[in-house]
Design a protein around this motif. Structure first.
Motif, PDB file in Angstrom:
ATOM      1  N   ASN A   1       2.278  12.626 -14.292  1.00 15.24           N
ATOM      2  CA  ASN A   1       2.543  11.976 -15.582  1.00 15.24           C
ATOM      3  C   ASN A   1       2.048  12.826 -16.743  1.00 15.24           C
ATOM      4  O   ASN A   1       2.721  12.954 -17.770  1.00 15.24           O
ATOM      5  CB  ASN A   1       1.904  10.591 -15.635  1.00 15.24           C
ATOM      6  N   TYR A   2       0.862  13.410 -16.603  1.00 12.51           N
ATOM      7  CA  TYR A   2       0.285  14.252 -17.654  1.00 12.51           C
ATOM      8  C   TYR A   2       1.207  15.441 -17.952  1.00 12.51           C
ATOM      9  O   TYR A   2       1.556  15.705 -19.107  1.00 12.51           O
ATOM     10  CB  TYR A   2      -1.093  14.752 -17.206  1.00 12.51           C
ATOM     11  N   PHE A   3       1.615  16.143 -16.903  1.00 13.01           N
ATOM     12  CA  PHE A   3       2.408  17.349 -17.115  1.00 13.01           C
ATOM     13  C   PHE A   3       3.860  17.040 -17.495  1.00 13.01           C
ATOM     14  O   PHE A   3       4.498  17.843 -18.184  1.00 13.01           O
ATOM     15  CB  PHE A   3       2.303  18.282 -15.911  1.00 13.01           C
ATOM     16  N   ILE A   4       4.375  15.894 -17.090  1.00 14.28           N
ATOM     17  CA  ILE A   4       5.699  15.474 -17.561  1.00 14.28           C
ATOM     18  C   ILE A   4       5.642  15.231 -19.065  1.00 14.28           C
ATOM     19  O   ILE A   4       6.530  15.666 -19.809  1.00 14.28           O
ATOM     20  CB  ILE A   4       6.185  14.212 -16.808  1.00 14.28           C
ATOM     21  N   ARG A   5       4.604  14.577 -19.527  1.00 14.95           N
ATOM     22  CA  ARG A   5       4.461  14.318 -20.969  1.00 14.95           C
ATOM     23  C   ARG A   5       4.276  15.625 -21.744  1.00 14.95           C
ATOM     24  O   ARG A   5       4.821  15.788 -22.844  1.00 14.95           O
ATOM     25  CB  ARG A   5       3.299  13.373 -21.218  1.00 14.95           C
ATOM     26  N   LEU A   6       3.522  16.556 -21.165  1.00 11.73           N
ATOM     27  CA  LEU A   6       3.358  17.868 -21.794  1.00 11.73           C
ATOM     28  C   LEU A   6       4.713  18.572 -21.872  1.00 11.73           C
ATOM     29  O   LEU A   6       5.063  19.149 -22.909  1.00 11.73           O
ATOM     30  CB  LEU A   6       2.350  18.715 -21.010  1.00 11.73           C
ATOM     31  N   HIS A   7       5.474  18.525 -20.804  1.00  8.83           N
ATOM     32  CA  HIS A   7       6.794  19.155 -20.770  1.00  8.83           C
ATOM     33  C   HIS A   7       7.720  18.535 -21.817  1.00  8.83           C
ATOM     34  O   HIS A   7       8.435  19.255 -22.531  1.00  8.83           O
ATOM     35  CB  HIS A   7       7.396  19.013 -19.366  1.00  8.83           C
TER      36      HIS A   7
ATOM     37  N   ILE B   1       2.872  23.970 -29.173  1.00 13.86           N
ATOM     38  CA  ILE B   1       3.310  22.698 -29.748  1.00 13.86           C
ATOM     39  C   ILE B   1       2.625  22.471 -31.092  1.00 13.86           C
ATOM     40  O   ILE B   1       3.264  22.136 -32.092  1.00 13.86           O
ATOM     41  CB  ILE B   1       3.023  21.528 -28.787  1.00 13.86           C
ATOM     42  N   SER B   2       1.324  22.659 -31.107  1.00 12.66           N
ATOM     43  CA  SER B   2       0.561  22.460 -32.335  1.00 12.66           C
ATOM     44  C   SER B   2       1.058  23.383 -33.446  1.00 12.66           C
ATOM     45  O   SER B   2       1.231  22.966 -34.589  1.00 12.66           O
ATOM     46  CB  SER B   2      -0.925  22.701 -32.058  1.00 12.66           C
ATOM     47  N   SER B   3       1.299  24.633 -33.106  1.00  9.54           N
ATOM     48  CA  SER B   3       1.804  25.587 -34.102  1.00  9.54           C
ATOM     49  C   SER B   3       3.186  25.196 -34.598  1.00  9.54           C
ATOM     50  O   SER B   3       3.477  25.297 -35.791  1.00  9.54           O
ATOM     51  CB  SER B   3       1.833  26.996 -33.502  1.00  9.54           C
ATOM     52  N   ALA B   4       4.046  24.736 -33.697  1.00  8.63           N
ATOM     53  CA  ALA B   4       5.407  24.351 -34.073  1.00  8.63           C
ATOM     54  C   ALA B   4       5.414  23.132 -34.993  1.00  8.63           C
ATOM     55  O   ALA B   4       6.335  22.964 -35.795  1.00  8.63           O
ATOM     56  CB  ALA B   4       6.247  24.073 -32.829  1.00  8.63           C
TER      57      ALA B   4
ATOM     58  N   THR C   1       9.236  20.542 -24.968  1.00  9.81           N
ATOM     59  CA  THR C   1      10.686  20.641 -25.139  1.00  9.81           C
ATOM     60  C   THR C   1      11.088  20.221 -26.550  1.00  9.81           C
ATOM     61  O   THR C   1      11.922  20.875 -27.188  1.00  9.81           O
ATOM     62  CB  THR C   1      11.406  19.790 -24.071  1.00  9.81           C
ATOM     63  N   LEU C   2      10.481  19.159 -27.055  1.00 15.58           N
ATOM     64  CA  LEU C   2      10.752  18.739 -28.440  1.00 15.58           C
ATOM     65  C   LEU C   2      10.300  19.815 -29.431  1.00 15.58           C
ATOM     66  O   LEU C   2      10.990  20.100 -30.409  1.00 15.58           O
ATOM     67  CB  LEU C   2      10.060  17.417 -28.742  1.00 15.58           C
ATOM     68  N   ALA C   3       9.137  20.412 -29.179  1.00 20.28           N
ATOM     69  CA  ALA C   3       8.650  21.479 -30.064  1.00 20.28           C
ATOM     70  C   ALA C   3       9.594  22.668 -30.052  1.00 20.28           C
ATOM     71  O   ALA C   3       9.852  23.282 -31.097  1.00 20.28           O
ATOM     72  CB  ALA C   3       7.246  21.910 -29.643  1.00 20.28           C
ATOM     73  N   ALA C   4      10.146  22.988 -28.884  1.00 18.55           N
ATOM     74  CA  ALA C   4      11.103  24.100 -28.787  1.00 18.55           C
ATOM     75  C   ALA C   4      12.381  23.772 -29.567  1.00 18.55           C
ATOM     76  O   ALA C   4      12.940  24.652 -30.245  1.00 18.55           O
ATOM     77  CB  ALA C   4      11.421  24.376 -27.322  1.00 18.55           C
ATOM     78  N   GLU C   5      12.829  22.526 -29.489  1.00 18.61           N
ATOM     79  CA  GLU C   5      14.012  22.117 -30.249  1.00 18.61           C
ATOM     80  C   GLU C   5      13.760  22.259 -31.756  1.00 18.61           C
ATOM     81  O   GLU C   5      14.639  22.713 -32.498  1.00 18.61           O
ATOM     82  CB  GLU C   5      14.400  20.687 -29.913  1.00 18.61           C
TER      83      GLU C   5
ATOM     84  N   MET D   1      13.498  15.689 -36.528  1.00 19.84           N
ATOM     85  CA  MET D   1      13.051  16.113 -35.192  1.00 19.84           C
ATOM     86  C   MET D   1      11.531  16.036 -35.088  1.00 19.84           C
ATOM     87  O   MET D   1      10.999  15.593 -34.074  1.00 19.84           O
ATOM     88  CB  MET D   1      13.549  17.527 -34.896  1.00 19.84           C
ATOM     89  N   LYS D   2      10.847  16.452 -36.153  1.00 23.49           N
ATOM     90  CA  LYS D   2       9.379  16.387 -36.145  1.00 23.49           C
ATOM     91  C   LYS D   2       8.893  14.958 -36.010  1.00 23.49           C
ATOM     92  O   LYS D   2       7.906  14.699 -35.331  1.00 23.49           O
ATOM     93  CB  LYS D   2       8.806  17.011 -37.433  1.00 23.49           C
ATOM     94  N   SER D   3       9.591  14.028 -36.621  1.00 22.59           N
ATOM     95  CA  SER D   3       9.163  12.630 -36.543  1.00 22.59           C
ATOM     96  C   SER D   3       9.242  12.107 -35.108  1.00 22.59           C
ATOM     97  O   SER D   3       8.503  11.201 -34.736  1.00 22.59           O
ATOM     98  CB  SER D   3       9.981  11.760 -37.489  1.00 22.59           C
ATOM     99  N   ARG D   4      10.121  12.687 -34.303  1.00 26.19           N
ATOM    100  CA  ARG D   4      10.253  12.271 -32.900  1.00 26.19           C
ATOM    101  C   ARG D   4       9.106  12.763 -32.031  1.00 26.19           C
ATOM    102  O   ARG D   4       8.856  12.207 -30.965  1.00 26.19           O
ATOM    103  CB  ARG D   4      11.573  12.778 -32.317  1.00 26.19           C
ATOM    104  N   ILE D   5       8.416  13.796 -32.456  1.00 29.39           N
ATOM    105  CA  ILE D   5       7.357  14.368 -31.623  1.00 29.39           C
ATOM    106  C   ILE D   5       5.956  13.904 -32.030  1.00 29.39           C
ATOM    107  O   ILE D   5       5.031  13.939 -31.224  1.00 29.39           O
ATOM    108  CB  ILE D   5       7.428  15.914 -31.606  1.00 29.39           C
ATOM    109  N   ILE D   6       5.787  13.464 -33.250  1.00 31.15           N
ATOM    110  CA  ILE D   6       4.441  13.161 -33.756  1.00 31.15           C
ATOM    111  C   ILE D   6       3.709  12.146 -32.877  1.00 31.15           C
ATOM    112  O   ILE D   6       2.602  12.409 -32.415  1.00 31.15           O
ATOM    113  CB  ILE D   6       4.495  12.699 -35.229  1.00 31.15           C
ATOM    114  N   ARG D   7       4.307  11.000 -32.656  1.00 34.85           N
ATOM    115  CA  ARG D   7       3.625   9.958 -31.876  1.00 34.85           C
ATOM    116  C   ARG D   7       3.382  10.373 -30.425  1.00 34.85           C
ATOM    117  O   ARG D   7       2.257  10.246 -29.937  1.00 34.85           O
ATOM    118  CB  ARG D   7       4.409   8.650 -31.949  1.00 34.85           C
TER     119      ARG D   7
END
Length: 105
Positions: A84-90, A46-49, A94-98, A5-11
């Motif tokens: 676009n900025y806030f969609i990417r943040l969202h 996100i950073s903490s997660a 969401t990935l960090a929450a998962e 899951m972490k590998s999906r969020i890094i990039r």
């Protein structure tokens, strides 16, 4: 599972961090929500997660801010850059929450 899951969020997270905060949103507060604070709260979670399980307070902040941002996104469609900025943040949040939820399971 968490590592996958972490590998999906890094990039996406690294790409997001390079984006400038949308001009005009330093003072714009849809439905009274300060978007600077929204950005900072989610980015911190996100950073903490990325580095480990969130404490209960950050876990709650992450989930509540994701839900609130989901409500606000339709209200900012008039600004494509901000949308676009806030969609990417969202998406990153969401990935960090998962990831955090998987650690808690």
């Amino acid at each position: 599972m968490v590592d996958e899951m972490k590998s999906r969020i890094i990039r996406p997270w690294e790409e997001f961090k390079k984006l400038p905060f949308p001009s005009g949103f330093h003072n714009r507060e849809p439905e009274g929500e300060c978007m600077v604070t929204m950005d900072a709260a989610l980015a911190g979670c996100i950073s903490s997660a990325m580095h480990g399980q969130l404490d209960d307070k950050r876990h709650e902040i992450l989930h509540s801010r994701i839900a609130r941002l989901r409500e606000i996104l339709p209200l900012i469609r008039d600004d494509e850059n901000a949308s676009n900025y806030f969609i990417r943040l969202h998406q990153a949040a969401t990935l960090a929450a998962e990831i955090d939820d998987a650690r808690r399971a």
